[in-house]
Design a protein around this motif. Sequence first.
Motif, PDB file in Angstrom:
ATOM      1  N   VAL A  78       0.833  -1.201   0.000  1.00  0.00           N
ATOM      2  CA  VAL A  78       0.000   0.000   0.000  1.00  0.00           C
ATOM      3  C   VAL A  78       0.871   1.257   0.000  1.00  0.00           C
ATOM      4  CG1 VAL A  78      -1.678   1.333   1.330  1.00  0.00           C
ATOM      5  CG2 VAL A  78      -1.961  -1.134   1.088  1.00  0.00           C
ATOM      6  N   PHE A  79       1.951   1.232   0.787  1.00  0.00           N
ATOM      7  CA  PHE A  79       2.795   2.432   0.869  1.00  0.00           C
ATOM      8  C   PHE A  79       3.611   2.634  -0.399  1.00  0.00           C
ATOM      9  CE2 PHE A  79       6.778   4.606   1.866  1.00  0.00           C
ATOM     10  CZ  PHE A  79       6.297   5.756   2.457  1.00  0.00           C
ATOM     11  N   PHE A  80       4.299   1.593  -0.855  1.00  0.00           N
ATOM     12  CA  PHE A  80       5.247   1.753  -1.951  1.00  0.00           C
ATOM     13  C   PHE A  80       4.602   1.752  -3.331  1.00  0.00           C
ATOM     14  CE2 PHE A  80       8.222   0.346   1.372  1.00  0.00           C
ATOM     15  CZ  PHE A  80       9.163   1.342   1.244  1.00  0.00           C
ATOM     16  N   THR A  81       3.356   1.354  -3.462  1.00  0.00           N
ATOM     17  CA  THR A  81       2.701   1.404  -4.769  1.00  0.00           C
ATOM     18  C   THR A  81       1.476   2.312  -4.769  1.00  0.00           C
ATOM     19  OG1 THR A  81       1.313  -0.544  -4.324  1.00  0.00           O
ATOM     20  CG2 THR A  81       3.465  -0.931  -5.322  1.00  0.00           C
ATOM     21  N   PHE A  82       0.712   2.330  -3.693  1.00  0.00           N
ATOM     22  CA  PHE A  82      -0.527   3.118  -3.677  1.00  0.00           C
ATOM     23  C   PHE A  82      -0.274   4.547  -3.200  1.00  0.00           C
ATOM     24  CE2 PHE A  82      -4.617   4.514  -1.949  1.00  0.00           C
ATOM     25  CZ  PHE A  82      -5.462   4.214  -3.001  1.00  0.00           C
ATOM     26  N   LEU A  83       0.453   4.723  -2.104  1.00  0.00           N
ATOM     27  CA  LEU A  83       0.644   6.044  -1.521  1.00  0.00           C
ATOM     28  C   LEU A  83       1.932   6.724  -1.980  1.00  0.00           C
ATOM     29  CD1 LEU A  83      -0.508   5.369   2.150  1.00  0.00           C
ATOM     30  CD2 LEU A  83      -1.808   6.419   0.292  1.00  0.00           C
ATOM     31  N   PHE A  84       2.840   5.983  -2.600  1.00  0.00           N
ATOM     32  CA  PHE A  84       4.122   6.549  -3.005  1.00  0.00           C
ATOM     33  C   PHE A  84       3.956   7.746  -3.945  1.00  0.00           C
ATOM     34  CE2 PHE A  84       8.457   6.301  -4.874  1.00  0.00           C
ATOM     35  CZ  PHE A  84       9.179   6.339  -3.699  1.00  0.00           C
ATOM     36  N   PRO A  85       3.162   7.669  -5.015  1.00  0.00           N
ATOM     37  CA  PRO A  85       2.985   8.848  -5.873  1.00  0.00           C
ATOM     38  C   PRO A  85       2.338  10.022  -5.139  1.00  0.00           C
ATOM     39  CG  PRO A  85       2.250   6.856  -6.995  1.00  0.00           C
ATOM     40  CD  PRO A  85       2.451   6.489  -5.556  1.00  0.00           C
ATOM     41  N   VAL A  86       1.423   9.733  -4.227  1.00  0.00           N
ATOM     42  CA  VAL A  86       0.801  10.812  -3.456  1.00  0.00           C
ATOM     43  C   VAL A  86       1.849  11.507  -2.591  1.00  0.00           C
ATOM     44  CG1 VAL A  86      -0.972  11.383  -1.751  1.00  0.00           C
ATOM     45  CG2 VAL A  86      -1.396   9.575  -3.431  1.00  0.00           C
ATOM     46  N   LEU A  87       2.711  10.719  -1.961  1.00  0.00           N
ATOM     47  CA  LEU A  87       3.778  11.288  -1.133  1.00  0.00           C
ATOM     48  C   LEU A  87       4.704  12.166  -1.958  1.00  0.00           C
ATOM     49  CD1 LEU A  87       5.305  11.380   1.578  1.00  0.00           C
ATOM     50  CD2 LEU A  87       6.522   9.320   0.863  1.00  0.00           C
ATOM     51  N   PHE A  88       5.078  11.710  -3.135  1.00  0.00           N
ATOM     52  CA  PHE A  88       5.979  12.504  -3.972  1.00  0.00           C
ATOM     53  C   PHE A  88       5.293  13.763  -4.491  1.00  0.00           C
ATOM     54  CE2 PHE A  88       9.215   9.369  -3.808  1.00  0.00           C
ATOM     55  CZ  PHE A  88      10.365   9.986  -4.265  1.00  0.00           C
ATOM     56  N   LEU A  89       4.003  13.686  -4.791  1.00  0.00           N
ATOM     57  CA  LEU A  89       3.286  14.887  -5.203  1.00  0.00           C
ATOM     58  C   LEU A  89       3.302  15.920  -4.085  1.00  0.00           C
ATOM     59  CD1 LEU A  89       1.505  16.408  -7.231  1.00  0.00           C
ATOM     60  CD2 LEU A  89      -0.479  15.277  -6.201  1.00  0.00           C
ATOM     61  N   LEU A  90       3.084  15.470  -2.850  1.00  0.00           N
ATOM     62  CA  LEU A  90       3.123  16.381  -1.709  1.00  0.00           C
ATOM     63  C   LEU A  90       4.508  16.995  -1.555  1.00  0.00           C
ATOM     64  CD1 LEU A  90       1.073  14.290   0.884  1.00  0.00           C
ATOM     65  CD2 LEU A  90       0.350  16.400  -0.239  1.00  0.00           C
ATOM     66  N   ILE A  91       5.558  16.181  -1.706  1.00  0.00           N
ATOM     67  CA  ILE A  91       6.927  16.677  -1.549  1.00  0.00           C
ATOM     68  C   ILE A  91       7.246  17.732  -2.603  1.00  0.00           C
ATOM     69  CG2 ILE A  91       9.362  16.049  -1.756  1.00  0.00           C
ATOM     70  CD1 ILE A  91       8.651  13.359  -0.462  1.00  0.00           C
ATOM     71  N   PHE A  92       6.964  17.431  -3.875  1.00  0.00           N
ATOM     72  CA  PHE A  92       7.279  18.378  -4.938  1.00  0.00           C
ATOM     73  C   PHE A  92       6.426  19.642  -4.840  1.00  0.00           C
ATOM     74  CE2 PHE A  92       8.932  14.564  -7.339  1.00  0.00           C
ATOM     75  CZ  PHE A  92      10.241  14.999  -7.377  1.00  0.00           C
ATOM     76  N   ALA A  93       5.153  19.479  -4.504  1.00  0.00           N
ATOM     77  CA  ALA A  93       4.257  20.630  -4.424  1.00  0.00           C
ATOM     78  C   ALA A  93       4.682  21.584  -3.319  1.00  0.00           C
ATOM     79  CB  ALA A  93       2.823  20.159  -4.194  1.00  0.00           C
ATOM     80  N   VAL A  94       5.140  21.025  -2.195  1.00  0.00           N
ATOM     81  CA  VAL A  94       5.569  21.866  -1.071  1.00  0.00           C
ATOM     82  C   VAL A  94       6.960  22.436  -1.316  1.00  0.00           C
ATOM     83  CG1 VAL A  94       6.151  21.865   1.379  1.00  0.00           C
ATOM     84  CG2 VAL A  94       4.105  20.667   0.591  1.00  0.00           C
ATOM     85  N   ALA A  95       7.884  21.600  -1.822  1.00  0.00           N
ATOM     86  CA  ALA A  95       9.262  22.037  -2.028  1.00  0.00           C
ATOM     87  C   ALA A  95       9.363  23.162  -3.057  1.00  0.00           C
ATOM     88  CB  ALA A  95      10.126  20.852  -2.454  1.00  0.00           C
ATOM     89  N   PHE A  96       8.511  23.121  -4.082  1.00  0.00           N
ATOM     90  CA  PHE A  96       8.547  24.142  -5.131  1.00  0.00           C
ATOM     91  C   PHE A  96       7.289  25.003  -5.123  1.00  0.00           C
ATOM     92  CE2 PHE A  96      10.975  20.419  -6.694  1.00  0.00           C
ATOM     93  CZ  PHE A  96      12.230  21.009  -6.801  1.00  0.00           C
ATOM     94  N   SER A  97       6.733  25.200  -3.946  1.00  0.00           N
ATOM     95  CA  SER A  97       5.465  25.945  -3.843  1.00  0.00           C
ATOM     96  C   SER A  97       5.595  27.390  -4.309  1.00  0.00           C
ATOM     97  CB  SER A  97       4.958  25.911  -2.402  1.00  0.00           C
ATOM     98  OG  SER A  97       5.926  26.472  -1.523  1.00  0.00           O
ATOM     99  N   SER A  98       6.795  27.946  -4.236  1.00  0.00           N
ATOM    100  CA  SER A  98       6.973  29.340  -4.646  1.00  0.00           C
ATOM    101  C   SER A  98       7.307  29.475  -6.128  1.00  0.00           C
ATOM    102  CB  SER A  98       8.090  29.988  -3.820  1.00  0.00           C
ATOM    103  OG  SER A  98       9.320  29.295  -4.000  1.00  0.00           O
ATOM    104  N   ASP A  99       7.442  28.351  -6.826  1.00  0.00           N
ATOM    105  CA  ASP A  99       7.818  28.380  -8.242  1.00  0.00           C
ATOM    106  C   ASP A  99       6.602  28.153  -9.130  1.00  0.00           C
ATOM    107  OD1 ASP A  99      10.428  28.654  -7.392  1.00  0.00           O
ATOM    108  OD2 ASP A  99      10.855  26.506  -7.526  1.00  0.00           O
ATOM    109  N   THR A 100       6.706  28.648 -10.361  1.00  0.00           N
ATOM    110  CA  THR A 100       5.713  28.343 -11.384  1.00  0.00           C
ATOM    111  C   THR A 100       6.432  27.720 -12.575  1.00  0.00           C
ATOM    112  OG1 THR A 100       5.882  30.581 -12.314  1.00  0.00           O
ATOM    113  CG2 THR A 100       4.134  30.176 -10.684  1.00  0.00           C
ATOM    114  N   PHE A 101       5.678  26.995 -13.371  1.00  0.00           N
ATOM    115  CA  PHE A 101       6.256  26.268 -14.488  1.00  0.00           C
ATOM    116  C   PHE A 101       5.450  26.596 -15.747  1.00  0.00           C
ATOM    117  CE2 PHE A 101       7.173  24.028 -10.638  1.00  0.00           C
ATOM    118  CZ  PHE A 101       8.439  23.495 -10.789  1.00  0.00           C
TER     119      PHE A 101
END
Length: 287
Positions: free
Chosen positions: A46-69
Amino acid sequence: MTATLPTAAPAVSRPATPRGGRRLLRRGLSRIGFEVRSYFRQGDSVFFTFLFPVLFLLIFAVAFSSDTFGPPGDEVSSAAYYLPGMLAAGLLLSGTQNLAIDIAMERSDGTLKRLGGTPLSPISYFIGKLGQVLVTGALQAALLIAVAVLAFGVDLPTEPERWATFAWVFLLGVTTCAILGIGLSAIPRSGRSATAVVIPIVLVLQFISGVFIQFSVLPEWLQNIASVFPLKWLAQGMRSVFLPEAFATAEATGSWEHGLTLLVTLAWLVGGLIVVRATFRWIRKDG
Protein backbone atom coordinates in the motif's frame (compact mmCIF):
# COMPACT_ATOMS: atom_id res chain seq x y z
CA MET A 1 -10.20 -67.43 -34.36
CA THR A 2 -9.26 -64.51 -32.18
CA ALA A 3 -11.53 -61.55 -31.77
CA THR A 4 -10.15 -58.15 -32.60
CA LEU A 5 -10.72 -55.69 -29.81
CA PRO A 6 -12.00 -52.27 -30.91
CA THR A 7 -9.40 -49.54 -30.63
CA ALA A 8 -10.17 -46.40 -28.71
CA ALA A 9 -10.87 -43.37 -30.77
CA PRO A 10 -8.10 -40.77 -30.64
CA ALA A 11 -8.71 -37.92 -28.23
CA VAL A 12 -9.87 -34.79 -29.97
CA SER A 13 -9.16 -31.44 -28.37
CA ARG A 14 -12.31 -29.39 -28.19
CA PRO A 15 -12.42 -25.63 -28.23
CA ALA A 16 -13.62 -23.91 -25.11
CA THR A 17 -17.40 -23.76 -25.01
CA PRO A 18 -19.26 -20.53 -24.33
CA ARG A 19 -20.28 -22.00 -21.00
CA GLY A 20 -16.63 -22.72 -20.19
CA GLY A 21 -15.71 -19.16 -21.13
CA ARG A 22 -18.42 -17.80 -18.84
CA ARG A 23 -17.10 -19.99 -16.03
CA LEU A 24 -13.57 -18.63 -16.52
CA LEU A 25 -14.88 -15.07 -16.49
CA ARG A 26 -17.06 -15.68 -13.43
CA ARG A 27 -14.19 -17.18 -11.45
CA GLY A 28 -11.91 -14.34 -12.51
CA LEU A 29 -14.40 -11.67 -11.51
CA SER A 30 -15.02 -13.33 -8.16
CA ARG A 31 -11.27 -13.34 -7.54
CA ILE A 32 -10.96 -9.58 -8.03
CA GLY A 33 -12.47 -8.94 -4.59
CA PHE A 34 -10.02 -11.38 -2.99
CA GLU A 35 -7.05 -9.75 -4.74
CA VAL A 36 -8.13 -6.22 -3.73
CA ARG A 37 -8.58 -7.24 -0.08
CA SER A 38 -5.21 -8.99 -0.07
CA TYR A 39 -3.55 -5.91 -1.57
CA PHE A 40 -4.80 -3.51 1.09
CA ARG A 41 -3.81 -5.92 3.86
CA GLN A 42 -0.15 -5.59 2.86
CA GLY A 43 1.16 -2.41 4.40
CA ASP A 44 4.36 -2.29 2.35
CA SER A 45 2.47 -2.70 -0.94
CA VAL A 46 0.00 0.00 0.00
CA PHE A 47 2.79 2.43 0.87
CA PHE A 48 5.25 1.75 -1.95
CA THR A 49 2.70 1.40 -4.77
CA PHE A 50 -0.53 3.12 -3.68
CA LEU A 51 0.64 6.04 -1.52
CA PHE A 52 4.12 6.55 -3.00
CA PRO A 53 2.98 8.85 -5.87
CA VAL A 54 0.80 10.81 -3.46
CA LEU A 55 3.78 11.29 -1.13
CA PHE A 56 5.98 12.50 -3.97
CA LEU A 57 3.29 14.89 -5.20
CA LEU A 58 3.12 16.38 -1.71
CA ILE A 59 6.93 16.68 -1.55
CA PHE A 60 7.28 18.38 -4.94
CA ALA A 61 4.26 20.63 -4.42
CA VAL A 62 5.57 21.87 -1.07
CA ALA A 63 9.26 22.04 -2.03
CA PHE A 64 8.55 24.14 -5.13
CA SER A 65 5.46 25.95 -3.84
CA SER A 66 6.97 29.34 -4.65
CA ASP A 67 7.82 28.38 -8.24
CA THR A 68 5.71 28.34 -11.38
CA PHE A 69 6.26 26.27 -14.49
CA GLY A 70 5.47 26.89 -18.13
CA PRO A 71 5.62 29.65 -20.75
CA PRO A 72 4.58 33.21 -19.83
CA GLY A 73 0.83 33.54 -19.63
CA ASP A 74 0.30 29.80 -19.12
CA GLU A 75 2.22 29.23 -15.89
CA VAL A 76 1.00 26.54 -13.53
CA SER A 77 1.83 25.69 -9.94
CA SER A 78 4.24 22.95 -8.96
CA ALA A 79 1.35 20.71 -7.88
CA ALA A 80 -0.34 21.08 -11.29
CA TYR A 81 2.95 20.51 -13.10
CA TYR A 82 3.86 17.29 -11.27
CA LEU A 83 0.35 15.80 -11.14
CA PRO A 84 0.47 14.19 -14.65
CA GLY A 85 3.82 12.55 -13.94
CA MET A 86 2.60 11.15 -10.63
CA LEU A 87 -0.51 9.74 -12.34
CA ALA A 88 1.67 7.97 -14.91
CA ALA A 89 4.07 6.72 -12.23
CA GLY A 90 1.09 5.37 -10.32
CA LEU A 91 0.17 3.17 -13.28
CA LEU A 92 3.69 1.76 -13.39
CA LEU A 93 3.82 1.17 -9.63
CA SER A 94 0.33 -0.31 -9.27
CA GLY A 95 0.70 -2.47 -12.35
CA THR A 96 4.28 -3.42 -13.12
CA GLN A 97 6.00 -3.14 -9.75
CA ASN A 98 3.14 -4.46 -7.64
CA LEU A 99 2.30 -7.48 -9.80
CA ALA A 100 5.92 -8.41 -10.58
CA ILE A 101 6.80 -8.58 -6.88
CA ASP A 102 3.46 -10.02 -5.75
CA ILE A 103 3.42 -12.90 -8.25
CA ALA A 104 7.09 -13.67 -7.64
CA MET A 105 6.31 -13.92 -3.93
CA GLU A 106 3.29 -16.13 -4.59
CA ARG A 107 5.42 -18.43 -6.73
CA SER A 108 8.13 -18.55 -4.07
CA ASP A 109 5.87 -19.28 -1.07
CA GLY A 110 3.94 -22.01 -2.89
CA THR A 111 0.71 -20.08 -3.47
CA LEU A 112 0.85 -20.56 -7.24
CA LYS A 113 1.61 -24.26 -6.82
CA ARG A 114 -1.48 -24.66 -4.67
CA LEU A 115 -3.60 -22.66 -7.12
CA GLY A 116 -2.33 -24.89 -9.92
CA GLY A 117 -3.96 -27.85 -8.16
CA THR A 118 -7.36 -26.15 -8.08
CA PRO A 119 -9.90 -25.60 -10.86
CA LEU A 120 -8.70 -22.00 -11.15
CA SER A 121 -7.23 -21.45 -14.61
CA PRO A 122 -4.41 -19.00 -15.40
CA ILE A 123 -6.93 -16.86 -17.32
CA SER A 124 -9.16 -16.50 -14.26
CA TYR A 125 -6.07 -15.78 -12.16
CA PHE A 126 -5.00 -13.04 -14.58
CA ILE A 127 -8.48 -11.52 -14.60
CA GLY A 128 -8.30 -11.28 -10.82
CA LYS A 129 -4.89 -9.59 -10.96
CA LEU A 130 -5.90 -7.20 -13.76
CA GLY A 131 -9.09 -6.31 -11.92
CA GLN A 132 -7.15 -5.60 -8.76
CA VAL A 133 -4.77 -3.28 -10.61
CA LEU A 134 -7.67 -1.51 -12.31
CA VAL A 135 -9.49 -0.93 -9.01
CA THR A 136 -6.42 0.19 -7.06
CA GLY A 137 -5.15 2.28 -9.98
CA ALA A 138 -8.48 4.10 -10.27
CA LEU A 139 -8.56 4.74 -6.51
CA GLN A 140 -4.98 5.98 -6.60
CA ALA A 141 -5.68 8.34 -9.52
CA ALA A 142 -8.77 9.69 -7.75
CA LEU A 143 -6.74 10.26 -4.57
CA LEU A 144 -3.96 12.06 -6.47
CA ILE A 145 -6.43 14.34 -8.24
CA ALA A 146 -8.32 15.01 -5.00
CA VAL A 147 -5.12 15.94 -3.16
CA ALA A 148 -4.05 18.25 -6.00
CA VAL A 149 -7.43 19.99 -6.07
CA LEU A 150 -8.26 20.16 -2.36
CA ALA A 151 -4.79 20.74 -0.92
CA PHE A 152 -3.21 22.87 -3.65
CA GLY A 153 -6.10 24.35 -5.61
CA VAL A 154 -5.20 22.76 -8.95
CA ASP A 155 -7.74 23.54 -11.67
CA LEU A 156 -8.98 20.49 -13.53
CA PRO A 157 -9.70 20.50 -17.28
CA THR A 158 -13.28 21.16 -18.32
CA GLU A 159 -13.12 19.98 -21.95
CA PRO A 160 -14.79 16.57 -22.47
CA GLU A 161 -12.17 15.57 -25.04
CA ARG A 162 -9.43 15.92 -22.44
CA TRP A 163 -11.23 13.57 -20.08
CA ALA A 164 -11.75 11.17 -22.98
CA THR A 165 -7.96 11.24 -23.51
CA PHE A 166 -7.46 10.59 -19.80
CA ALA A 167 -9.81 7.58 -19.98
CA TRP A 168 -8.01 5.81 -22.84
CA VAL A 169 -4.51 6.66 -21.60
CA PHE A 170 -5.42 5.38 -18.13
CA LEU A 171 -7.14 2.18 -19.28
CA LEU A 172 -4.49 1.32 -21.86
CA GLY A 173 -1.71 2.24 -19.47
CA VAL A 174 -3.01 0.28 -16.50
CA THR A 175 -3.63 -2.80 -18.64
CA THR A 176 -0.21 -2.64 -20.29
CA CYS A 177 1.61 -2.10 -17.00
CA ALA A 178 -0.26 -5.00 -15.40
CA ILE A 179 0.62 -7.37 -18.25
CA LEU A 180 4.25 -6.26 -18.11
CA GLY A 181 4.24 -6.88 -14.36
CA ILE A 182 3.02 -10.44 -14.88
CA GLY A 183 5.73 -11.00 -17.48
CA LEU A 184 8.44 -9.43 -15.32
CA SER A 185 7.50 -11.69 -12.40
CA ALA A 186 9.18 -14.61 -14.21
CA ILE A 187 12.65 -13.03 -13.88
CA PRO A 188 13.28 -13.11 -10.09
CA ARG A 189 14.44 -16.55 -8.97
CA SER A 190 12.79 -16.13 -5.57
CA GLY A 191 10.38 -13.89 -3.76
CA ARG A 192 13.19 -12.45 -1.66
CA SER A 193 15.07 -11.24 -4.73
CA ALA A 194 11.99 -9.77 -6.43
CA THR A 195 12.28 -6.29 -4.93
CA ALA A 196 15.99 -6.11 -5.78
CA VAL A 197 15.22 -6.99 -9.41
CA VAL A 198 12.05 -4.97 -10.00
CA ILE A 199 12.38 -1.72 -8.03
CA PRO A 200 15.60 -0.48 -9.70
CA ILE A 201 14.03 -0.97 -13.14
CA VAL A 202 10.91 0.95 -12.14
CA LEU A 203 12.89 3.72 -10.42
CA VAL A 204 15.23 4.31 -13.38
CA LEU A 205 12.29 4.47 -15.78
CA GLN A 206 10.65 7.15 -13.66
CA PHE A 207 13.78 9.33 -13.69
CA ILE A 208 14.31 9.14 -17.46
CA SER A 209 10.65 9.32 -18.56
CA GLY A 210 9.67 12.83 -17.50
CA VAL A 211 8.09 11.93 -14.18
CA PHE A 212 10.51 13.70 -11.82
CA ILE A 213 12.61 15.66 -14.33
CA GLN A 214 11.40 17.65 -17.33
CA PHE A 215 11.87 15.31 -20.27
CA SER A 216 13.22 17.93 -22.68
CA VAL A 217 16.21 18.78 -20.43
CA LEU A 218 17.53 15.22 -20.52
CA PRO A 219 20.38 14.36 -22.94
CA GLU A 220 19.11 13.34 -26.36
CA TRP A 221 20.51 9.81 -26.06
CA LEU A 222 18.65 9.34 -22.78
CA GLN A 223 15.45 10.67 -24.35
CA ASN A 224 15.84 8.12 -27.13
CA ILE A 225 16.19 5.29 -24.63
CA ALA A 226 13.18 6.45 -22.61
CA SER A 227 11.09 6.77 -25.77
CA VAL A 228 11.32 3.01 -26.27
CA PHE A 229 9.41 2.36 -23.04
CA PRO A 230 5.74 3.07 -22.37
CA LEU A 231 6.13 5.22 -19.23
CA LYS A 232 7.45 8.17 -21.23
CA TRP A 233 4.37 8.07 -23.43
CA LEU A 234 1.93 7.60 -20.54
CA ALA A 235 3.42 10.63 -18.76
CA GLN A 236 3.19 12.64 -21.97
CA GLY A 237 -0.41 11.55 -22.46
CA MET A 238 -1.28 12.64 -18.93
CA ARG A 239 0.41 16.01 -19.48
CA SER A 240 -1.77 16.53 -22.54
CA VAL A 241 -4.82 16.17 -20.28
CA PHE A 242 -3.89 18.33 -17.30
CA LEU A 243 -1.49 20.97 -18.66
CA PRO A 244 -2.33 23.92 -20.95
CA GLU A 245 -1.90 23.38 -24.66
CA ALA A 246 1.11 25.72 -24.67
CA PHE A 247 3.09 23.06 -22.79
CA ALA A 248 3.12 20.89 -25.92
CA THR A 249 5.95 23.05 -27.27
CA ALA A 250 8.17 21.72 -24.47
CA GLU A 251 7.82 18.15 -25.73
CA ALA A 252 10.54 16.62 -27.89
CA THR A 253 8.60 17.18 -31.13
CA GLY A 254 6.54 20.17 -30.01
CA SER A 255 3.28 18.19 -29.91
CA TRP A 256 1.48 15.69 -27.69
CA GLU A 257 1.82 12.82 -30.20
CA HIS A 258 -1.29 10.91 -29.12
CA GLY A 259 -0.93 8.55 -32.07
CA LEU A 260 2.56 7.46 -31.01
CA THR A 261 1.41 7.13 -27.40
CA LEU A 262 -1.28 4.73 -28.56
CA LEU A 263 1.04 2.84 -30.92
CA VAL A 264 3.97 2.36 -28.51
CA THR A 265 1.79 1.38 -25.56
CA LEU A 266 -0.21 -1.09 -27.67
CA ALA A 267 3.04 -2.61 -28.94
CA TRP A 268 4.18 -3.19 -25.36
CA LEU A 269 0.79 -4.63 -24.47
CA VAL A 270 0.93 -7.15 -27.31
CA GLY A 271 4.56 -7.97 -26.59
CA GLY A 272 3.76 -8.43 -22.92
CA LEU A 273 0.91 -10.81 -23.72
CA ILE A 274 3.25 -12.91 -25.86
CA VAL A 275 5.83 -13.04 -23.08
CA VAL A 276 3.22 -13.97 -20.47
CA ARG A 277 1.82 -16.71 -22.70
CA ALA A 278 5.30 -18.16 -23.20
CA THR A 279 6.70 -17.86 -19.68
CA PHE A 280 3.94 -18.07 -17.07
CA ARG A 281 3.94 -21.30 -15.08
CA TRP A 282 2.37 -22.20 -11.77
CA ILE A 283 5.79 -23.63 -10.84
CA ARG A 284 9.19 -22.45 -12.08
CA LYS A 285 10.88 -25.09 -14.25
CA ASP A 286 14.17 -24.42 -12.49
CA GLY A 287 12.54 -24.29 -9.05
